[in-house]
Design an enzyme around this catalytic site. Sequence first.
Site, PDB file in Angstrom:
ATOM      1  N   CYS A  25       0.805  -1.218  -0.021  1.00  0.00           N
ATOM      2  CA  CYS A  25      -0.004   0.127  -0.095  1.00  0.00           C
ATOM      3  C   CYS A  25       0.796   1.112  -0.156  1.00  0.00           C
ATOM      4  O   CYS A  25       0.467   2.397  -0.232  1.00  0.00           O
ATOM      5  CB  CYS A  25      -0.861   0.071   1.238  1.00  0.00           C
ATOM      6  N   GLN A  57      -5.022  -9.006   6.067  1.00  0.00           N
ATOM      7  CA  GLN A  57      -5.254  -7.724   6.520  1.00  0.00           C
ATOM      8  C   GLN A  57      -6.639  -7.283   7.469  1.00  0.00           C
ATOM      9  O   GLN A  57      -6.373  -6.711   8.591  1.00  0.00           O
ATOM     10  CB  GLN A  57      -5.055  -6.506   5.678  1.00  0.00           C
ATOM     11  N   ARG A  75     -22.337  10.675   1.865  1.00  0.00           N
ATOM     12  CA  ARG A  75     -22.848  11.887   2.642  1.00  0.00           C
ATOM     13  C   ARG A  75     -24.154  11.414   3.344  1.00  0.00           C
ATOM     14  O   ARG A  75     -24.702  11.907   4.354  1.00  0.00           O
ATOM     15  CB  ARG A  75     -23.114  12.759   1.597  1.00  0.00           C
ATOM     16  N   SER A 120     -10.909   0.821   4.274  1.00  0.00           N
ATOM     17  CA  SER A 120     -10.808   1.708   3.238  1.00  0.00           C
ATOM     18  C   SER A 120     -11.500   1.050   2.151  1.00  0.00           C
ATOM     19  O   SER A 120     -11.968  -0.075   1.951  1.00  0.00           O
ATOM     20  CB  SER A 120      -9.345   1.813   2.799  1.00  0.00           C
ATOM     21  N   HIS A 141      -8.830   4.015  -1.647  1.00  0.00           N
ATOM     22  CA  HIS A 141      -7.709   3.562  -1.590  1.00  0.00           C
ATOM     23  C   HIS A 141      -7.200   2.721  -2.455  1.00  0.00           C
ATOM     24  O   HIS A 141      -7.106   1.508  -2.742  1.00  0.00           O
ATOM     25  CB  HIS A 141      -7.552   2.746  -0.167  1.00  0.00           C
ATOM     26  N   CYS A 191       0.230   1.985   6.777  1.00  0.00           N
ATOM     27  CA  CYS A 191       0.590   0.655   6.802  1.00  0.00           C
ATOM     28  C   CYS A 191       0.627  -0.126   5.442  1.00  0.00           C
ATOM     29  O   CYS A 191       0.147   0.210   4.667  1.00  0.00           O
ATOM     30  CB  CYS A 191      -0.425  -0.241   7.619  1.00  0.00           C
ATOM     31  N   GLY A 229       1.368  -4.232   3.242  1.00  0.00           N
ATOM     32  CA  GLY A 229       1.124  -5.476   3.691  1.00  0.00           C
ATOM     33  C   GLY A 229       2.736  -6.172   4.027  1.00  0.00           C
ATOM     34  O   GLY A 229       3.699  -5.597   3.384  1.00  0.00           O
TER      35      GLY A 229
END
Length: 390
Positions: free
Chosen positions: A89, A158, A219, A245, A346, A376, A378
């Site tokens: 990431c 994760q 929203r 994310s 993401h 963070c 992997g």
Amino acid sequence: MSDAVIVGAVRTPVGRRKGSLATVHPVDLSAHVLRALAERTGIDPAQVDDVVWGCVSQVGEQSWNVARNAVLAAGWPESVPGTTVDRQCGSSQQALHFAAATVLSGQADLVVAGGVESMTRVPMGSSVAGGMPFSEQILSRYRGVEGVAEDSPLPFNQGVGAELIAQRWRLSRSQLDEFALTSHEKAAAAQDAGAFEAELAPVALADGGKFAVDEGIRRDTSLAKLGELPTPFRPDGVVTAGSASQISDGAAALAVTTSEWASRHGLRPLARVHTAVVAADDPVAMLTAPIPATAKALRRAGLGIEEIGVYEVNEAFAPVPLAWLAETEADPERLNPRGGAIALGHPLGGSGARIMTTMLAHMRDNNIRYGLQTMCEGGGMANATILELL
């Protein structure tokens, strides 16, 4: 003394999975931000010594060195090389680190760093299809550790890591849902105020339309709606899709050089890459390394956490920034002030550069001297970068 400075930063709006960017090839998405960067800064592409590009799933349309293909698709001279980086990431944040180190060392004058991920067209996990990336030597090292699923192609998960963090830091479901809601509220407020406009390069679409705003912001969400979502990683867990994310498409790019070279070529430095580090931690919990990475960056910079005016901690899952806050004792009001990946999305390999572009814009708009970004990755890693406004 030489330094590494950013003279331009631009990003696409972030698209939802199967959303507005679903029809755009990731090479073309990358080419779009390269062209926009050159147009906005006035840099001559022929003077670019290298393009360092982050991308996680380097298969299919993102294979065969997407960085070089982006250069060619952008219409830049064939003399401009490119290389593709995978630090999961943090790939495009690492690309910025490589770019800064390269100009600091004198091996190059001008390097473009950035990244891309089209998670619609190249789904997450595509690169592990047909093969186990973890050898028996790795599995034997962690066999029996809580959170390791040996019957899976990805025994280090994760989502399970996020649950382990929530458990360790005693984070409740309501805390995670409240954090997620706040991310959407911050992003919506920033979008309504036009805070993202200067950093965005709208994307022309095949149907003649133009994609000009981040489309992941919800929203209409609420604590009630978030509270109805299931916990997919553990039956009795606290992490949901709403506190994770979003799967997204997007790209971003930054131009990096030295102050001296910028001055000689009429470019205005926006910020100095003050400190750049990488750290590693437990690969099973996987998402805790932003904590030691932040400590390492502050130590190398000679700064205290209170001297940093804005913190961008990637919202891979809500437990990540919440645990980071608990350990660093940072001011929560300075954290992800324009929302994060829970609201904005993401796009894996592009997120580091996207976040850096957004943080730099916020620093400029609010005259903030120091900003810190960490995310963070992997394998239990994290990059951390401190920018100094110029």
